[in-house]
Design a protein around this motif. Structure first.
Motif, PDB file in Angstrom:
ATOM      1  N   VAL A 262     143.707  88.928 -77.500  1.00 29.99           N
ATOM      2  CA  VAL A 262     144.235  89.834 -76.470  1.00 29.99           C
ATOM      3  C   VAL A 262     143.164  90.814 -76.004  1.00 29.99           C
ATOM      4  CG1 VAL A 262     146.628  89.613 -77.234  1.00 29.99           C
ATOM      5  CG2 VAL A 262     145.235  91.471 -78.137  1.00 29.99           C
ATOM      6  N   THR A 263     142.310  91.254 -76.914  1.00 28.90           N
ATOM      7  CA  THR A 263     141.245  92.179 -76.524  1.00 28.90           C
ATOM      8  C   THR A 263     140.242  91.510 -75.605  1.00 28.90           C
ATOM      9  OG1 THR A 263     141.456  93.440 -78.583  1.00 28.90           O
ATOM     10  CG2 THR A 263     139.396  93.684 -77.374  1.00 28.90           C
ATOM     11  N   GLU A 264     139.794  90.321 -75.975  1.00 39.23           N
ATOM     12  CA  GLU A 264     138.796  89.621 -75.170  1.00 39.23           C
ATOM     13  C   GLU A 264     139.333  89.304 -73.773  1.00 39.23           C
ATOM     14  OE1 GLU A 264     135.427  88.075 -73.801  1.00 39.23           O
ATOM     15  OE2 GLU A 264     135.643  89.097 -75.741  1.00 39.23           O
ATOM     16  N   LYS A 265     140.575  88.836 -73.697  1.00 38.29           N
ATOM     17  CA  LYS A 265     141.131  88.490 -72.383  1.00 38.29           C
ATOM     18  C   LYS A 265     141.348  89.739 -71.531  1.00 38.29           C
ATOM     19  CE  LYS A 265     142.975  83.954 -73.353  1.00 38.29           C
ATOM     20  NZ  LYS A 265     143.835  82.910 -72.800  1.00 38.29           N
ATOM     21  N   ALA A 266     141.769  90.825 -72.152  1.00 36.21           N
ATOM     22  CA  ALA A 266     141.970  92.066 -71.401  1.00 36.21           C
ATOM     23  C   ALA A 266     140.646  92.585 -70.846  1.00 36.21           C
ATOM     24  CB  ALA A 266     142.624  93.120 -72.290  1.00 36.21           C
ATOM     25  N   MET A 267     139.598  92.549 -71.644  1.00 33.60           N
ATOM     26  CA  MET A 267     138.304  93.050 -71.185  1.00 33.60           C
ATOM     27  C   MET A 267     137.741  92.159 -70.078  1.00 33.60           C
ATOM     28  SD  MET A 267     138.097  95.763 -72.901  1.00 33.60           S
ATOM     29  CE  MET A 267     136.509  96.237 -72.230  1.00 33.60           C
ATOM     30  N   ARG A 268     137.916  90.855 -70.216  1.00 36.98           N
ATOM     31  CA  ARG A 268     137.423  89.935 -69.180  1.00 36.98           C
ATOM     32  C   ARG A 268     138.164  90.144 -67.870  1.00 36.98           C
ATOM     33  NH1 ARG A 268     138.856  84.483 -68.469  1.00 36.98           N
ATOM     34  NH2 ARG A 268     139.767  84.367 -70.567  1.00 36.98           N
ATOM     35  N   ALA A 269     139.479  90.335 -67.955  1.00 32.89           N
ATOM     36  CA  ALA A 269     140.275  90.553 -66.744  1.00 32.89           C
ATOM     37  C   ALA A 269     139.938  91.889 -66.091  1.00 32.89           C
ATOM     38  CB  ALA A 269     141.762  90.498 -67.095  1.00 32.89           C
ATOM     39  N   ALA A 270     139.736  92.908 -66.903  1.00 29.29           N
ATOM     40  CA  ALA A 270     139.394  94.225 -66.351  1.00 29.29           C
ATOM     41  C   ALA A 270     138.099  94.151 -65.547  1.00 29.29           C
ATOM     42  CB  ALA A 270     139.262  95.242 -67.484  1.00 29.29           C
ATOM     43  N   LYS A 271     137.132  93.404 -66.052  1.00 28.98           N
ATOM     44  CA  LYS A 271     135.863  93.257 -65.330  1.00 28.98           C
ATOM     45  C   LYS A 271     136.048  92.447 -64.056  1.00 28.98           C
ATOM     46  CE  LYS A 271     131.099  91.662 -65.937  1.00 28.98           C
ATOM     47  NZ  LYS A 271     130.109  91.062 -66.891  1.00 28.98           N
ATOM     48  N   GLN A 272     136.782  91.333 -64.141  1.00 33.98           N
ATOM     49  CA  GLN A 272     136.959  90.478 -62.969  1.00 33.98           C
ATOM     50  C   GLN A 272     137.681  91.194 -61.838  1.00 33.98           C
ATOM     51  OE1 GLN A 272     138.716  86.604 -63.690  1.00 33.98           O
ATOM     52  NE2 GLN A 272     139.340  86.380 -61.553  1.00 33.98           N
ATOM     53  N   PHE A 273     138.690  92.010 -62.171  1.00 32.53           N
ATOM     54  CA  PHE A 273     139.497  92.646 -61.131  1.00 32.53           C
ATOM     55  C   PHE A 273     139.054  94.076 -60.827  1.00 32.53           C
ATOM     56  CE2 PHE A 273     142.048  89.123 -62.626  1.00 32.53           C
ATOM     57  CZ  PHE A 273     142.572  88.611 -61.450  1.00 32.53           C
ATOM     58  N   GLY A 274     137.930  94.491 -61.379  1.00 25.22           N
ATOM     59  CA  GLY A 274     137.382  95.808 -61.046  1.00 25.22           C
ATOM     60  C   GLY A 274     138.277  96.961 -61.449  1.00 25.22           C
TER      61      GLY A 274
END
Length: 353
Positions: A262-274
């Motif tokens: 959950v941490t890795e996916k949240a951080m990746r999504a936060a970066k992708q969607f600015g």
């Protein structure tokens, strides 16, 4: 999509007092919140002790206890807020999702109050409430990303503006809180199992190695049923060999797997969607291991992390009032024909831009 009654928007500068009711599961809660930010009262009556003997929430028992509690909780919330019912500007109520019998108790109480006082009724999505509990910590910035982790939900939600939700990932099977409770039950821990597993995991000096369910490389979805099955398989294999796996090592292995994904996916999504902020929401937001992991990753990425205080992570009416204030400002009120919805779309509930 539910039928809405559209009235002239209320100017944002106008002070408001919203009385909110939350009865989606096994907490009966009523709050009075000023301007969507100031909690005047937030009364919560938990049914944990009642349901503990069953190992989980029994819907019929939950709805009966809501009926027994709702009147005195409304009275206590009003008294603690230091107001009269006549001072309230609107009544907000959780429409869904949740247990339909429990939702109906709060919905009927909210309708009765709104009708008798001649006040607008505001329908609130339960998960919108969890997300906007973060507004009691600090003002939200957009776009932001919410990681919703609870007993019934695991989702990644992009907030493109105030009350504008887009779900980019969700669980394909068990919610994370549900998986915690099932693993805790397998370890013989009492209900609710999440806090017990968290404490065991943090104190453990070792961990059982368990798989991570990453799914497709570009997916933001989650899956926890395989992890739960892996825990059960590890326990059964050990028993067949006459061995006992240490409960804290199992808890640590399980929690490490959940948190990594959950941490890795949240951080990746936060970066992708600015995202300008990462918002943690839901009952599992109280998990200390998850909080520590996200705090460290957000520190490394210089991404502001917003987490509600512990008392606002679990179901409560103050969060419902916070989300309701978005509708209040825009004059989006519900009709008296409003129905409880066990399944309700967060994206359709979004406020009108």
């Amino acid at each position: 999509m539910m039928d809405k009654m559209k009235l002239p928007a209320v100017p944002p500068s106008t002070p408001s007092l919203i009385l909110a009711i939350e009865t989606s599961c096994d907490e009966t809660s009523v709050a009075v919140v000023e301007d969507g930010r100031i909690i005047r009262s937030n009364i919560i009556s938990s049914q944990i002790e009642t349901h503990k003997k069953f190992g989980g929430v029994v819907p019929e028992v939950a709805s009966r206890q809501h009926v027994e509690s709702i009147t005195w909780i409304i009275e206590e919330a009003v008294e603690k807020a230091g107001i009269r019912l006549q001072d309230v500007d609107a009544v907000a109520v959780t429409q869904g999702p949740g247990l339909v019998g429990s939702l109906l108790v709060g919905l009927v109480a909210g309708k009765a109050l709104a009708f008798s006082l001649g006040l607008p009724l505001i329908a609130v999505h339960h998960i919108a409430g969890h997300i906007y509990a973060n507004r009691f910590v600090q003002e939200l910035e957009y776009p932001s990303l919410a990681l919703v982790v609870s007993g019934g939900h695991t989702e990644l939600v992009v907030l493109e503006g105030p009350g504008q939700f887009r779900i980019i990932g969700r669980t394909r099977d068990d919610a994370v809180g549900e998986a915690y409770d099932k693993v805790a039950r397998a370890l013989g821990l009492p209900y609710p199992g999440g806090p017990h597993l968290d404490r065991l995991a943090l104190a453990a000096d070792g961990a059982v190695q368990l798989p991570r369910a990453w799914l497709e490389p570009d997916s933001y979805d989650f899956s926890f049923s395989g992890l739960k099955s892996a825990v059960l398989a590890a326990l059964n294999t050990a028993r067949m060999k006459g061995l006992d796996l240490a409960a804290d090592h199992v808890a640590r292995g399980f929690q490490d797997s959940v948190i990594d994904v959950v941490t890795e996916k949240a951080m990746r999504a936060a970066k992708q969607f600015g995202a300008k902020q990462l918002l943690l929401a839901g009952g599992v937001a109280a998990n200390k291991g998850l909080r520590e992991s996200l705090t460290e990753r957000c520190r490394q990425s210089r991404l502001p992390l917003v987490v509600p205080p512990l008392e606002l992570c679990t179901d409560n009416a103050a969060m419902i009032a916070a989300a309701a204030h978005l509708k209040w400002e825009r004059g989006e009120f519900a009709p008296m024909t409003l129905k409880a919805e066990a399944v309700l779309s967060l994206e359709e509930w979004s406020v009108k831009s």
